[in-house]
Design an enzyme around this catalytic site. Structure first.
Site, PDB file in Angstrom:
ATOM      1  N   LYS A 179     -34.795  19.066 -20.039  1.00 50.28           N
ATOM      2  CA  LYS A 179     -33.598  18.354 -20.518  1.00 50.28           C
ATOM      3  C   LYS A 179     -32.413  19.290 -20.749  1.00 50.28           C
ATOM      4  CE  LYS A 179     -34.370  18.104 -25.473  1.00 50.28           C
ATOM      5  NZ  LYS A 179     -34.068  17.317 -26.631  1.00 50.28           N
ATOM      6  N   THR A 223     -38.529  26.466 -25.874  1.00 54.39           N
ATOM      7  CA  THR A 223     -38.300  27.088 -27.179  1.00 54.39           C
ATOM      8  C   THR A 223     -38.500  28.593 -27.087  1.00 54.39           C
ATOM      9  OG1 THR A 223     -39.211  25.101 -28.212  1.00 54.39           O
ATOM     10  CG2 THR A 223     -39.099  27.078 -29.578  1.00 54.39           C
ATOM     11  N   GLY A 249     -36.484  13.510 -19.321  1.00 57.16           N
ATOM     12  CA  GLY A 249     -37.505  12.771 -18.587  1.00 57.16           C
ATOM     13  C   GLY A 249     -38.146  11.720 -19.477  1.00 57.16           C
ATOM     14  N   GLY A 252     -43.333  20.286 -25.990  1.00 61.57           N
ATOM     15  CA  GLY A 252     -43.175  21.264 -27.063  1.00 61.57           C
ATOM     16  C   GLY A 252     -42.981  20.703 -28.448  1.00 61.57           C
ATOM     17  N   GLU A 262     -42.969  30.053 -51.113  1.00 58.57           N
ATOM     18  CA  GLU A 262     -44.130  29.626 -50.305  1.00 58.57           C
ATOM     19  C   GLU A 262     -45.026  28.746 -51.170  1.00 58.57           C
ATOM     20  OE1 GLU A 262     -45.656  29.778 -47.122  1.00 58.57           O
ATOM     21  OE2 GLU A 262     -47.266  28.744 -48.197  1.00 58.57           O
ATOM     22  N   ALA A 272     -47.060  30.553 -27.660  1.00 60.20           N
ATOM     23  CA  ALA A 272     -46.678  30.546 -26.253  1.00 60.20           C
ATOM     24  C   ALA A 272     -47.880  30.815 -25.341  1.00 60.20           C
ATOM     25  CB  ALA A 272     -45.600  31.598 -26.020  1.00 60.20           C
ATOM     26  N   HIS A 300     -57.089  60.691 -28.020  1.00 60.23           N
ATOM     27  CA  HIS A 300     -56.556  61.293 -29.242  1.00 60.23           C
ATOM     28  C   HIS A 300     -55.249  62.004 -28.912  1.00 60.23           C
ATOM     29  CE1 HIS A 300     -56.338  63.380 -33.054  1.00 60.23           C
ATOM     30  NE2 HIS A 300     -56.095  64.500 -32.378  1.00 60.23           N
TER      31      HIS A 300
HETATM   32  P1  FAD Z   1     -41.574  24.490 -25.643  1.00 59.58           P
HETATM   33  O1  FAD Z   1     -41.400  25.917 -25.430  1.00 59.58           O
HETATM   34  O2  FAD Z   1     -41.057  23.889 -26.909  1.00 59.58           O
HETATM   35  O3  FAD Z   1     -40.875  23.775 -24.407  1.00 59.58           O
HETATM   36  C1  FAD Z   1     -40.758  22.402 -24.299  1.00 59.58           C
HETATM   37  C2  FAD Z   1     -39.602  22.097 -23.387  1.00 59.58           C
HETATM   38  O4  FAD Z   1     -39.630  20.716 -23.072  1.00 59.58           O
HETATM   39  C3  FAD Z   1     -38.239  22.351 -24.029  1.00 59.58           C
HETATM   40  O5  FAD Z   1     -37.439  23.143 -23.177  1.00 59.58           O
HETATM   41  C4  FAD Z   1     -37.630  20.969 -24.168  1.00 59.58           C
HETATM   42  O6  FAD Z   1     -36.221  20.945 -24.013  1.00 59.58           O
HETATM   43  C5  FAD Z   1     -38.307  20.234 -23.036  1.00 59.58           C
HETATM   44  N1  FAD Z   1     -38.358  18.774 -23.226  1.00 59.58           N
HETATM   45  C6  FAD Z   1     -38.796  18.101 -24.325  1.00 59.58           C
HETATM   46  N2  FAD Z   1     -38.763  16.776 -24.096  1.00 59.58           N
HETATM   47  C7  FAD Z   1     -38.289  16.605 -22.839  1.00 59.58           C
HETATM   48  C8  FAD Z   1     -38.041  15.477 -22.040  1.00 59.58           C
HETATM   49  N3  FAD Z   1     -38.301  14.240 -22.471  1.00 59.58           N
HETATM   50  N4  FAD Z   1     -37.544  15.676 -20.800  1.00 59.58           N
HETATM   51  C9  FAD Z   1     -37.286  16.912 -20.327  1.00 59.58           C
HETATM   52  N5  FAD Z   1     -37.530  18.026 -21.048  1.00 59.58           N
HETATM   53  C10 FAD Z   1     -38.028  17.874 -22.277  1.00 59.58           C
HETATM   54  N6  FAD Z   1     -45.050  32.016 -29.971  1.00 59.58           N
HETATM   55  C11 FAD Z   1     -45.674  33.150 -29.589  1.00 59.58           C
HETATM   56  O7  FAD Z   1     -46.749  33.078 -28.988  1.00 59.58           O
HETATM   57  N7  FAD Z   1     -45.143  34.374 -29.860  1.00 59.58           N
HETATM   58  C12 FAD Z   1     -43.977  34.524 -30.525  1.00 59.58           C
HETATM   59  O8  FAD Z   1     -43.522  35.645 -30.751  1.00 59.58           O
HETATM   60  C13 FAD Z   1     -43.298  33.351 -30.949  1.00 59.58           C
HETATM   61  N8  FAD Z   1     -42.141  33.454 -31.613  1.00 59.58           N
HETATM   62  C14 FAD Z   1     -41.481  32.310 -31.983  1.00 59.58           C
HETATM   63  C15 FAD Z   1     -40.300  32.436 -32.704  1.00 59.58           C
HETATM   64  C16 FAD Z   1     -39.602  31.311 -33.107  1.00 59.58           C
HETATM   65  C17 FAD Z   1     -38.315  31.468 -33.870  1.00 59.58           C
HETATM   66  C18 FAD Z   1     -40.100  30.023 -32.755  1.00 59.58           C
HETATM   67  C19 FAD Z   1     -39.347  28.786 -33.145  1.00 59.58           C
HETATM   68  C20 FAD Z   1     -41.294  29.886 -32.059  1.00 59.58           C
HETATM   69  C21 FAD Z   1     -42.000  31.031 -31.671  1.00 59.58           C
HETATM   70  N9  FAD Z   1     -43.212  30.956 -30.993  1.00 59.58           N
HETATM   71  C22 FAD Z   1     -43.867  32.099 -30.633  1.00 59.58           C
HETATM   72  C23 FAD Z   1     -43.819  29.657 -30.637  1.00 59.58           C
HETATM   73  C24 FAD Z   1     -43.525  29.320 -29.165  1.00 59.58           C
HETATM   74  O9  FAD Z   1     -42.141  29.311 -28.944  1.00 59.58           O
HETATM   75  C25 FAD Z   1     -44.133  27.977 -28.800  1.00 59.58           C
HETATM   76  O10 FAD Z   1     -45.500  27.953 -29.137  1.00 59.58           O
HETATM   77  C26 FAD Z   1     -43.990  27.704 -27.310  1.00 59.58           C
HETATM   78  O11 FAD Z   1     -42.643  27.712 -26.924  1.00 59.58           O
HETATM   79  C27 FAD Z   1     -44.619  26.367 -26.938  1.00 59.58           C
HETATM   80  O12 FAD Z   1     -44.468  26.160 -25.578  1.00 59.58           O
HETATM   81  P2  FAD Z   1     -44.417  24.685 -24.956  1.00 59.58           P
HETATM   82  O13 FAD Z   1     -44.295  24.888 -23.486  1.00 59.58           O
HETATM   83  O14 FAD Z   1     -45.524  23.878 -25.480  1.00 59.58           O
HETATM   84  O15 FAD Z   1     -43.083  24.023 -25.540  1.00 59.58           O
HETATM   85  P1  NAI Z   2     -46.009  28.367 -40.161  1.00 59.69           P
HETATM   86  O1  NAI Z   2     -46.979  27.262 -40.072  1.00 59.69           O
HETATM   87  O2  NAI Z   2     -46.354  29.698 -39.628  1.00 59.69           O
HETATM   88  O3  NAI Z   2     -45.605  28.616 -41.693  1.00 59.69           O
HETATM   89  C1  NAI Z   2     -45.112  27.613 -42.498  1.00 59.69           C
HETATM   90  C2  NAI Z   2     -45.313  28.040 -43.933  1.00 59.69           C
HETATM   91  O4  NAI Z   2     -44.615  27.146 -44.759  1.00 59.69           O
HETATM   92  C3  NAI Z   2     -46.778  28.013 -44.361  1.00 59.69           C
HETATM   93  O5  NAI Z   2     -47.087  29.235 -44.984  1.00 59.69           O
HETATM   94  C4  NAI Z   2     -46.835  26.836 -45.320  1.00 59.69           C
HETATM   95  O6  NAI Z   2     -47.797  27.004 -46.333  1.00 59.69           O
HETATM   96  C5  NAI Z   2     -45.422  26.829 -45.877  1.00 59.69           C
HETATM   97  N1  NAI Z   2     -44.962  25.530 -46.365  1.00 59.69           N
HETATM   98  C6  NAI Z   2     -45.203  24.307 -45.823  1.00 59.69           C
HETATM   99  N2  NAI Z   2     -44.596  23.355 -46.558  1.00 59.69           N
HETATM  100  C7  NAI Z   2     -43.951  23.991 -47.576  1.00 59.69           C
HETATM  101  C8  NAI Z   2     -43.148  23.579 -48.659  1.00 59.69           C
HETATM  102  N3  NAI Z   2     -42.882  22.290 -48.844  1.00 59.69           N
HETATM  103  N4  NAI Z   2     -42.660  24.514 -49.518  1.00 59.69           N
HETATM  104  C9  NAI Z   2     -42.933  25.832 -49.329  1.00 59.69           C
HETATM  105  N5  NAI Z   2     -43.694  26.281 -48.317  1.00 59.69           N
HETATM  106  C10 NAI Z   2     -44.184  25.385 -47.446  1.00 59.69           C
HETATM  107  O7  NAI Z   2     -44.664  27.778 -39.515  1.00 59.69           O
HETATM  108  P2  NAI Z   2     -43.305  28.482 -39.116  1.00 59.69           P
HETATM  109  O8  NAI Z   2     -43.197  29.829 -39.742  1.00 59.69           O
HETATM  110  O9  NAI Z   2     -42.246  27.477 -39.362  1.00 59.69           O
HETATM  111  O10 NAI Z   2     -43.483  28.661 -37.554  1.00 59.69           O
HETATM  112  C11 NAI Z   2     -43.697  27.501 -36.713  1.00 59.69           C
HETATM  113  C12 NAI Z   2     -44.622  27.815 -35.596  1.00 59.69           C
HETATM  114  O11 NAI Z   2     -44.025  28.713 -34.690  1.00 59.69           O
HETATM  115  C13 NAI Z   2     -45.913  28.424 -36.079  1.00 59.69           C
HETATM  116  O12 NAI Z   2     -46.966  27.565 -35.751  1.00 59.69           O
HETATM  117  C14 NAI Z   2     -46.069  29.705 -35.332  1.00 59.69           C
HETATM  118  O13 NAI Z   2     -47.306  29.778 -34.730  1.00 59.69           O
HETATM  119  C15 NAI Z   2     -44.962  29.694 -34.292  1.00 59.69           C
HETATM  120  N6  NAI Z   2     -44.345  31.008 -34.325  1.00 59.69           N
HETATM  121  C16 NAI Z   2     -45.066  32.057 -33.838  1.00 59.69           C
HETATM  122  C17 NAI Z   2     -44.579  33.330 -33.903  1.00 59.69           C
HETATM  123  C18 NAI Z   2     -45.418  34.439 -33.402  1.00 59.69           C
HETATM  124  O14 NAI Z   2     -46.403  34.182 -32.730  1.00 59.69           O
HETATM  125  N7  NAI Z   2     -45.094  35.684 -33.692  1.00 59.69           N
HETATM  126  C19 NAI Z   2     -43.266  33.626 -34.466  1.00 59.69           C
HETATM  127  C20 NAI Z   2     -42.615  32.462 -34.998  1.00 59.69           C
HETATM  128  C21 NAI Z   2     -43.144  31.209 -34.901  1.00 59.69           C
END
Ligand code: FAD
Ligand code: NAI
Length: 464
Positions: free
Chosen positions: A33, A40, A114, A142, A201, A318, A442
């Protein structure tokens, strides 16, 4: 039919599924989209957050460790605009990389929203409206940030991770609701740049899904760069007046805290995203948490429709989404792929990094499983002393009777890359002794992995 497979959503789940389908000879299209591919992860998740984490880490080191290394520089200053611009450039390179891969694999790309017309027909609402048909459809739409009912996110002062990647100024005091992965990663960025950071938290530990030792150690390190923590606190109200935000929270004893800051980042998890997808037109069922319901083969209740990634059950990561993309493509071709969900590693890109695979100590206790734990601290490593990165430890959990490795938990420099060795060991069902008897170069951080295995197997680390 126009296609054999249509993938909706181009995040790491969707684009990898599309590539694998194309590699297997299926005529494939992908619908996104937004104007850029990558979802993401590439646009507002993994990649931009890591770009800012790297930049802010350089700044922190220039300010705090260069002098000890014998590098005298004038007091460094942050150029936030340049930092954000560099991040945008990194994102651009990555999303263009996905365009290249779609092209290379002859995957048709449609930009537009879509939605299902029926189980084989997708309406695309983009610059032009069109319908395409496909034998199989993979939903990879996503997730989006979750919030609390009483918080009115204004995307200016009351923000999610998406806006936190684009700030125009360094907050004076950033209040973060949720001490999970996003809270500690993006909190680290701004704490290193000089913001006061307070984390509220709900549970008693930060990064609560990881092994308890990791949360405790990380909390100590983050306190060292100025984080304040309000653990076991439930947020009761969030208000914004002009440039000021107020967050009220209550602990289990009913004691109240009131925090005043200039930005509030809400990072309490993410919700599966199916808005406007028209699942009902295809008859696809959702579960009670709004996720697309799938069976163990990632099939929905409709026989030609699959779903993967953040929009289905399991960790929102991801690499989990990518594995599922490959799994579905290969399943469609009649192959018998397999995903070991217990061996999907989790990484937190803070300083020190945290990385984990397999069971946590808390999970093993809950299962009543007899286990041994071996730990080795970074401060006993020559390599860590050389680089001054002595915070952290490796912890290996092994079955008490068979010595099979059940969990690997690392906090420290390069943990994110080191955890791959834990995954490999566990995939091959190695014992702690297997690891302990392998030569590790090492001086490397990986020696801590070997020493922790020695500690787990017979409690005989060499350097401790
Ligand atoms: P998404 O990446 O969310 O992609 C879904 C796509 O579908 C989007 O582009 C959306 O626009 C599109 N879409 C939705 N509905 C429609 C529709 N109807 N028609 C057309 N397109 C549509 N994970 C890690 O493993 N390592 C990390 O370091 C990490 N860091 C993160 C940091 C942040 C700040 C955030 C928010 C997330 C992070 N994540 C990380 C989580 C990771 O981004 C997600 O788990 C991952 O992107 C999921 O992939 P996905 O393909 O399921 O969905
Ligand atoms: P998260 O699930 O990692 O953490 C959310 C936190 O908020 C938890 O500790 C929970 O106990 C707390 N919480 C929930 N409700 C609350 C409330 N009402 N008040 C206070 N605390 C509360 O989710 P987050 O950090 O938003 O990330 C979203 C997703 O993105 C995660 O599932 C994560 O796997 C993914 N992500 C992965 C990264 C990586 O792999 N390095 C980096 C960033 C995101």
């Amino acid at each position: 039919m126009d296609y054999q497979v249509v993938v909706i959503g181009s995040g790491p789940g969707g684009y990898v599924a599309a590539i694998r389908c194309a590699q297997l000879g299926l005529k494939t299209a992908i619908i996104e989209k937004y104007d850029t591919l990558g979802g993401t992860c590439l646009n507002v998740g993994c990649i931009p957050s890591k770009a800012l984490l790297d930049s802010s880490e350089h700044f922190h080191n220039a300010e705090h460790t260069f002098k000890t290394h014998g590098i005298d520089i004038p007091k460094p200053k942050v150029n936030l605009k340049q930092m954000i611009d560099r991040k945008a450039d990194v994102v651009k390179q990555n999303v263009e990389g996905i365009d290249y891969l779609m092209n290379k694999n002859k995957i048709d790309v449609f930009h537009g929203m879509g939605s299902f017309v029926d189980k084989n027909t997708i309406q695309i609402d983009g610059k032009k409206k069109q319908k395409i048909t496909s034998e199989k459809v993979i939903i990879a739409t996503g997730s989006k940030p979750a919030s609390l009912p009483f918080i009115k996110l204004d995307k200016d002062r009351l923000i999610t991770s998406t806006e936190a990647l684009e700030l125009k100024e360094i907050p004076k005091h950033m209040i973060i609701i949720g001490g999970g992965v996003i809270g500690v990663e993006l909190g680290s960025v701004y704490a290193r740049l000089g913001s006061k950071v307070s984390v509220v938290e709900f549970l008693d530990s930060i990064i609560p899904t990881m092994d308890g030792t990791m949360g405790k150690e990380l909390q100590k390190s983050l306190k060292g760069i100025g984080f304040e923590f309000y653990l076991g606190h439930k947020v009761t109200a969030v208000d914004k007046k002009a440039k000021n935000v107020t967050v009220k929270a209550e602990n289990k004893k009913g004691e109240l805290v009131e925090l005043k800051g200039d930005y509030c980042l809400v990072s309490i998890g993410r919700r599966p995203y199916t808005d406007g997808l028209g699942l009902e037109n295809a008859g696809v069922k959702m579960d009670d948490r709004g996720r697309v319901e799938v069976d163990d083969h990632l099939r929905t209740n409709v026989d030609n429709i699959y779903a993967i990634g953040d929009v289905v059950k399991g960790a929102m990561l991801a690499h989990k989404a990518e594995e599922e993309g490959v799994f579905v493509a290969e399943s469609i071709m009649g192959q018998k792929p397999h995903i070991n969900y217990n061996l999907i590693p989790g990484v937190v890109y803070t300083w020190p990094e945290v990385a984990s695979v397999g069971y946590t100590e808390e999970q093993l206790k809950e299962q009543g499983r007899a286990y041994k734990a071996g730990k080795f601290p970074y401060k006993a490593l020559g390599r860590a002393r050389a680089s001054m990165d002595t915070e952290g430890l490796v912890k290996i959990l092994a079955d008490k009777h068979t010595d099979e490795v059940l969990g690997v938990h690392i906090i420290g420099a390069r943990a994110a890359d080191m955890i791959a060795a834990g995954v490999t060991a566990m995939e091959y069902r190695a014992s702690a002794e297997d690891i302990a008897r392998m030569s590790h170069a090492h001086p490397t951080y990986m020696e801590a992995f070997k020493e922790a295995a020695l500690a787990a197997t017979e409690n005989r680390p060499i350097h401790m």
